[in-house]
Scaffold this motif. Sequence first.
Motif, PDB file in Angstrom:
ATOM      1  N   GLY A   1      30.299  11.413  26.650  1.00 56.65           N
ATOM      2  CA  GLY A   1      31.428  11.990  25.912  1.00 56.65           C
ATOM      3  C   GLY A   1      32.726  11.284  26.233  1.00 56.65           C
ATOM      4  O   GLY A   1      33.527  10.975  25.332  1.00 56.65           O
ATOM      5  N   VAL A   2      32.947  11.043  27.536  1.00 55.29           N
ATOM      6  CA  VAL A   2      34.174  10.341  27.938  1.00 55.29           C
ATOM      7  C   VAL A   2      34.192   8.926  27.359  1.00 55.29           C
ATOM      8  O   VAL A   2      35.218   8.450  26.849  1.00 55.29           O
ATOM      9  N   THR A   3      33.037   8.227  27.425  1.00 56.03           N
ATOM     10  CA  THR A   3      32.975   6.852  26.909  1.00 56.03           C
ATOM     11  C   THR A   3      33.226   6.815  25.405  1.00 56.03           C
ATOM     12  O   THR A   3      34.026   6.011  24.900  1.00 56.03           O
ATOM     13  N   TYR A   4      32.534   7.701  24.682  1.00 57.00           N
ATOM     14  CA  TYR A   4      32.685   7.723  23.214  1.00 57.00           C
ATOM     15  C   TYR A   4      34.119   8.066  22.835  1.00 57.00           C
ATOM     16  O   TYR A   4      34.724   7.445  21.950  1.00 57.00           O
ATOM     17  N   SER A   5      34.692   9.051  23.513  1.00 55.83           N
ATOM     18  CA  SER A   5      36.062   9.465  23.208  1.00 55.83           C
ATOM     19  C   SER A   5      37.060   8.341  23.501  1.00 55.83           C
ATOM     20  O   SER A   5      37.988   8.092  22.722  1.00 55.83           O
ATOM     21  N   ALA A   6      36.850   7.646  24.636  1.00 60.05           N
ATOM     22  CA  ALA A   6      37.769   6.564  24.995  1.00 60.05           C
ATOM     23  C   ALA A   6      37.695   5.422  23.994  1.00 60.05           C
ATOM     24  O   ALA A   6      38.726   4.869  23.570  1.00 60.05           O
ATOM     25  N   VAL A   7      36.461   5.060  23.587  1.00 58.05           N
ATOM     26  CA  VAL A   7      36.306   3.976  22.609  1.00 58.05           C
ATOM     27  C   VAL A   7      36.893   4.387  21.266  1.00 58.05           C
ATOM     28  O   VAL A   7      37.588   3.597  20.594  1.00 58.05           O
TER      29      VAL A   7
ATOM     30  N   MET B   1      12.042  18.919  39.593  1.00 57.23           N
ATOM     31  CA  MET B   1      12.007  17.978  38.484  1.00 57.23           C
ATOM     32  C   MET B   1      13.008  18.392  37.402  1.00 57.23           C
ATOM     33  O   MET B   1      13.759  17.557  36.874  1.00 57.23           O
ATOM     34  N   ALA B   2      13.030  19.702  37.071  1.00 60.68           N
ATOM     35  CA  ALA B   2      13.973  20.194  36.069  1.00 60.68           C
ATOM     36  C   ALA B   2      15.412  20.030  36.546  1.00 60.68           C
ATOM     37  O   ALA B   2      16.304  19.688  35.764  1.00 60.68           O
ATOM     38  N   LEU B   3      15.642  20.262  37.839  1.00 60.92           N
ATOM     39  CA  LEU B   3      16.990  20.098  38.387  1.00 60.92           C
ATOM     40  C   LEU B   3      17.431  18.640  38.283  1.00 60.92           C
ATOM     41  O   LEU B   3      18.577  18.346  37.908  1.00 60.92           O
ATOM     42  N   SER B   4      16.525  17.725  38.608  1.00 54.47           N
ATOM     43  CA  SER B   4      16.855  16.303  38.511  1.00 54.47           C
ATOM     44  C   SER B   4      17.171  15.919  37.077  1.00 54.47           C
ATOM     45  O   SER B   4      18.181  15.251  36.802  1.00 54.47           O
ATOM     46  N   GLY B   5      16.319  16.355  36.142  1.00 58.92           N
ATOM     47  CA  GLY B   5      16.574  16.050  34.737  1.00 58.92           C
ATOM     48  C   GLY B   5      17.838  16.705  34.227  1.00 58.92           C
ATOM     49  O   GLY B   5      18.610  16.102  33.470  1.00 58.92           O
ATOM     50  N   GLY B   6      18.088  17.962  34.632  1.00 57.64           N
ATOM     51  CA  GLY B   6      19.273  18.679  34.183  1.00 57.64           C
ATOM     52  C   GLY B   6      20.554  18.042  34.681  1.00 57.64           C
ATOM     53  O   GLY B   6      21.524  17.896  33.922  1.00 57.64           O
ATOM     54  N   LEU B   7      20.573  17.684  35.968  1.00 56.57           N
ATOM     55  CA  LEU B   7      21.766  17.037  36.510  1.00 56.57           C
ATOM     56  C   LEU B   7      22.009  15.684  35.845  1.00 56.57           C
ATOM     57  O   LEU B   7      23.155  15.325  35.535  1.00 56.57           O
ATOM     58  N   THR B   8      20.927  14.939  35.624  1.00 52.40           N
ATOM     59  CA  THR B   8      21.072  13.651  34.944  1.00 52.40           C
ATOM     60  C   THR B   8      21.611  13.846  33.532  1.00 52.40           C
ATOM     61  O   THR B   8      22.497  13.105  33.075  1.00 52.40           O
ATOM     62  N   LEU B   9      21.076  14.856  32.822  1.00 47.34           N
ATOM     63  CA  LEU B   9      21.546  15.132  31.466  1.00 47.34           C
ATOM     64  C   LEU B   9      23.020  15.514  31.464  1.00 47.34           C
ATOM     65  O   LEU B   9      23.798  15.045  30.622  1.00 47.34           O
ATOM     66  N   LEU B  10      23.417  16.363  32.410  1.00 46.85           N
ATOM     67  CA  LEU B  10      24.821  16.773  32.488  1.00 46.85           C
ATOM     68  C   LEU B  10      25.732  15.571  32.741  1.00 46.85           C
ATOM     69  O   LEU B  10      26.780  15.411  32.088  1.00 46.85           O
ATOM     70  N   ILE B  11      25.333  14.726  33.690  1.00 51.56           N
ATOM     71  CA  ILE B  11      26.140  13.543  33.997  1.00 51.56           C
ATOM     72  C   ILE B  11      26.220  12.618  32.787  1.00 51.56           C
ATOM     73  O   ILE B  11      27.299  12.096  32.447  1.00 51.56           O
ATOM     74  N   LEU B  12      25.090  12.423  32.092  1.00 51.61           N
ATOM     75  CA  LEU B  12      25.084  11.538  30.933  1.00 51.61           C
ATOM     76  C   LEU B  12      25.923  12.109  29.795  1.00 51.61           C
ATOM     77  O   LEU B  12      26.613  11.363  29.085  1.00 51.61           O
ATOM     78  N   VAL B  13      25.861  13.433  29.599  1.00 53.09           N
ATOM     79  CA  VAL B  13      26.666  14.053  28.543  1.00 53.09           C
ATOM     80  C   VAL B  13      28.151  13.870  28.828  1.00 53.09           C
ATOM     81  O   VAL B  13      28.942  13.479  27.950  1.00 53.09           O
ATOM     82  N   LEU B  14      28.537  14.139  30.084  1.00 58.90           N
ATOM     83  CA  LEU B  14      29.943  13.968  30.450  1.00 58.90           C
ATOM     84  C   LEU B  14      30.364  12.502  30.344  1.00 58.90           C
ATOM     85  O   LEU B  14      31.410  12.181  29.754  1.00 58.90           O
TER      86      LEU B  14
ATOM     87  N   GLY C   1      19.719   5.921  24.875  1.00 59.35           N
ATOM     88  CA  GLY C   1      19.721   5.583  26.299  1.00 59.35           C
ATOM     89  C   GLY C   1      19.740   6.810  27.179  1.00 59.35           C
ATOM     90  O   GLY C   1      19.063   6.871  28.217  1.00 59.35           O
ATOM     91  N   GLY C   2      20.520   7.816  26.776  1.00 55.15           N
ATOM     92  CA  GLY C   2      20.556   9.054  27.554  1.00 55.15           C
ATOM     93  C   GLY C   2      19.216   9.764  27.565  1.00 55.15           C
ATOM     94  O   GLY C   2      18.765  10.283  28.596  1.00 55.15           O
ATOM     95  N   PHE C   3      18.547   9.781  26.390  1.00 51.99           N
ATOM     96  CA  PHE C   3      17.230  10.422  26.307  1.00 51.99           C
ATOM     97  C   PHE C   3      16.232   9.723  27.226  1.00 51.99           C
ATOM     98  O   PHE C   3      15.482  10.375  27.981  1.00 51.99           O
ATOM     99  N   LEU C   4      16.236   8.376  27.173  1.00 54.73           N
ATOM    100  CA  LEU C   4      15.329   7.631  28.042  1.00 54.73           C
ATOM    101  C   LEU C   4      15.691   7.823  29.513  1.00 54.73           C
ATOM    102  O   LEU C   4      14.802   7.925  30.378  1.00 54.73           O
ATOM    103  N   ALA C   5      16.992   7.875  29.799  1.00 53.17           N
ATOM    104  CA  ALA C   5      17.414   8.089  31.188  1.00 53.17           C
ATOM    105  C   ALA C   5      16.995   9.457  31.693  1.00 53.17           C
ATOM    106  O   ALA C   5      16.591   9.612  32.852  1.00 53.17           O
ATOM    107  N   VAL C   6      17.081  10.472  30.835  1.00 54.49           N
ATOM    108  CA  VAL C   6      16.647  11.817  31.239  1.00 54.49           C
ATOM    109  C   VAL C   6      15.137  11.838  31.488  1.00 54.49           C
ATOM    110  O   VAL C   6      14.663  12.434  32.472  1.00 54.49           O
TER     111      VAL C   6
END
Length: 468
Positions: A66-72, A50-63, A206-211
């Motif tokens: 970050g890319v989306t915010y930076s691009a916008v 469960m922690a691995l699933s949440g951690g990987l999701t958090l990492l993907i969402l952060v990346l 959205g990231g918090f809810l997704a995690v």
Amino acid sequence: MATEVPPGIAAPATGDVRSAETPASMPVTEPAGRPDPDAVLLRRTRLRLMALSGGLTLLILVLLGGVTYSAVARSLASRGTAIVEQQAQELASFLQRPGALPDRPFPGLTFGGRTSGTIPLVVRPDGTTAVGAELDRIEGIPNDAGVDAARQQGADVRTGAIQDVPVRIYSLAVDRRDGQYVVQVIGERAAEQQLLDALAAVLLIGGFLAVLAAIAAGYVYAGRALVPIRESMRRRDDALRRQREFTANASHELRTPLTIIRTSVTDLRRNPTEPVADVGTALDDIDAGVVHLTALVEDLLLLARTDSGALELERVSLDLGDLAVEAVGTLTPVASSRGVSVVVDPRPVVIDGDPLRLRQLVTILVDNAIGHSPGGGAVTVRVRADDGRAVLTVEDQGPGIRGEDLPHVFERFWRADDAPAGGTGLGLSIAAWIVERHGGTISAANQAAGGACLNARLPLAHGAVDAG
């Protein structure tokens, strides 16, 4: 037609539905209060997944966030910079025309359009404002740092705030005959900042809810993924438990006949010179103990081979009715010695099976019924075809099976309190194995008129006609 089989003499010891329960048959349990290590391991594994699933999701969402915010942010900054830069270039072109500069706002500016939200001004070489002089009253206009940077580098763009309003400041140096001027265009970027703040809020919430959703989904799917492991552990624990119970029960069952034989041998040694006729029943006791041991060891070996999967069944087409008549015939001596009659009512029913094991099945069920029938009673054996199945039914006229004992009838070494002595407690478990290996089912029940009824249902042979 029903056929009565004449009585006869002894038969091998077989299963026992109601033989006395022994302390050795009690299940072996773990000490109370000790946590189950397998449950702890599975729980930890589930939490880690469960922690691995949440951690990987958090990492993907952060990346991704970050890319989306930076691009916008880069896109908005580029667009905003292009607007003020273009306006600064137009003003610079105006400054490069010959003649004196007017002390008024930049001509041609209109309310709205692409220049909406911008303030153009010109700074003279002495630092005073030439165009847009009326803006000197506003603190922060012009931006001195931008002016100085433009004089040194030729152009400068930066962000800042004027009266708490976020702005973008573009400064461009323009050389004239009377000195170096600086064109400065200040663009309001409050809308841009609001858009970035809204995007950041959406990404964070959205990231918090997704995690949270990923953690919940990970918990659920980890539980499903661990089902085979949990089942494997359960089967392993069941196998170990059965092994412990099997060892304990076998030891107890073997101890009784061995004690009888040892006692009888001791008695014979005390009277080595006495004739056999004068030593009482010692030899008879030894013989009975050996017979019991032989039957028990044979049953134990058979069960060991079934558990290991080493015992293969032969598959031939046979008539279960004829086989039942043959098997019951070998039990006529034991029925005669107990004053019990056996009635066989077979009908032709063709099945595919192992003749040796099916004959053993009939022998176990009938011998068990004989053992629990009173003198003068009768055991009825019927073979029928019913609903695509061959049905072997054995009924006795004994006391029946107590309701609380019915679920345990086919368990190994299980023996009821009111059962006669002499059984091994393994026969019916062997019968159940034979039926299951033939793809059938076996059950025990009580008759309304009294006595027990055992039913074995086996698949008919392929293409056999249900004539029941």
